[in-house]
Design an enzyme around this catalytic site. Sequence first.
Site, PDB file in Angstrom:
ATOM      1  N   ARG A  68      15.169 -13.180  -1.777  1.00 27.92           N
ATOM      2  CA  ARG A  68      15.027 -12.300  -0.615  1.00 27.92           C
ATOM      3  C   ARG A  68      14.618 -13.035   0.647  1.00 27.92           C
ATOM      4  O   ARG A  68      14.803 -12.531   1.742  1.00 27.92           O
ATOM      5  CB  ARG A  68      14.079 -11.149  -0.934  1.00 27.92           C
ATOM      6  CG  ARG A  68      14.725 -10.197  -1.923  1.00 27.92           C
ATOM      7  CD  ARG A  68      14.006  -8.884  -1.974  1.00 27.92           C
ATOM      8  NE  ARG A  68      14.736  -7.953  -2.788  1.00 27.92           N
ATOM      9  CZ  ARG A  68      14.318  -7.480  -3.946  1.00 27.92           C
ATOM     10  NH1 ARG A  68      13.157  -7.875  -4.438  1.00 27.92           N
ATOM     11  NH2 ARG A  68      15.041  -6.620  -4.615  1.00 27.92           N
ATOM     12  N   GLU A 105       1.608 -17.937 -15.034  1.00 28.92           N
ATOM     13  CA  GLU A 105       0.607 -17.446 -15.980  1.00 28.92           C
ATOM     14  C   GLU A 105       0.990 -17.818 -17.414  1.00 28.92           C
ATOM     15  O   GLU A 105       0.152 -18.235 -18.212  1.00 28.92           O
ATOM     16  CB  GLU A 105       0.466 -15.921 -15.840  1.00 28.92           C
ATOM     17  CG  GLU A 105      -0.665 -15.351 -16.647  1.00 28.92           C
ATOM     18  CD  GLU A 105      -0.867 -13.874 -16.402  1.00 28.92           C
ATOM     19  OE1 GLU A 105      -1.684 -13.284 -17.113  1.00 28.92           O
ATOM     20  OE2 GLU A 105      -0.216 -13.308 -15.503  1.00 28.92           O
TER      21      GLU A 105
END
Length: 182
Positions: A68, A105
């Site tokens: 984006r 993560e």
Amino acid sequence: MQQATRGGNCEHLKKLIREVPDFPKKGILFYDITTLLRDKVGFATLIDALSEHYLNSNIDLVLGIEARGFIFGPALAYRLNAGFDPIRKPGKLPAQTVRWTYQLEYGSDTLEIHQDAVSPGQRVIIVDDLLATGGTANACVQLAKSLGANIAGLGFVVELDFLKGRDKLKQYDVFSLLHYDK
């Protein structure tokens, strides 16, 4: 470094963003900006507000984060009389690249930019639609700096304040138009 926190008169743009619960997985509230992009006044307001923040910053190059950042980056570069270059996932750029691998993560990810995208000392801004945990944005900063870029700032349409991504970018001018606390 000054941390710009609010996008001024852009709060009205929130009503143009669709909230999609449980996407991409249960428990996630997804802020879908495609509804904002299709609104010609909303999109123009967004580009104007982003560019206004950087107008007096002598920007040489806008780097857009896949995917984006490719939407906002070229329009912003045009308004700032700057160049544009994409930061992509591996294997998407045709010439020699430099890559940066960073930890997520659970696992890692890698980004690439053309080796000749940034000339040493160029003032660049990095743009994307969303600042969440800050991992991808920080990786882009490191990638650009590895080519000699002078990071003039990072610009985002939406910032998820509760994820504290801004904390990973404290030494830079971070500008987000819209903030969400949930």
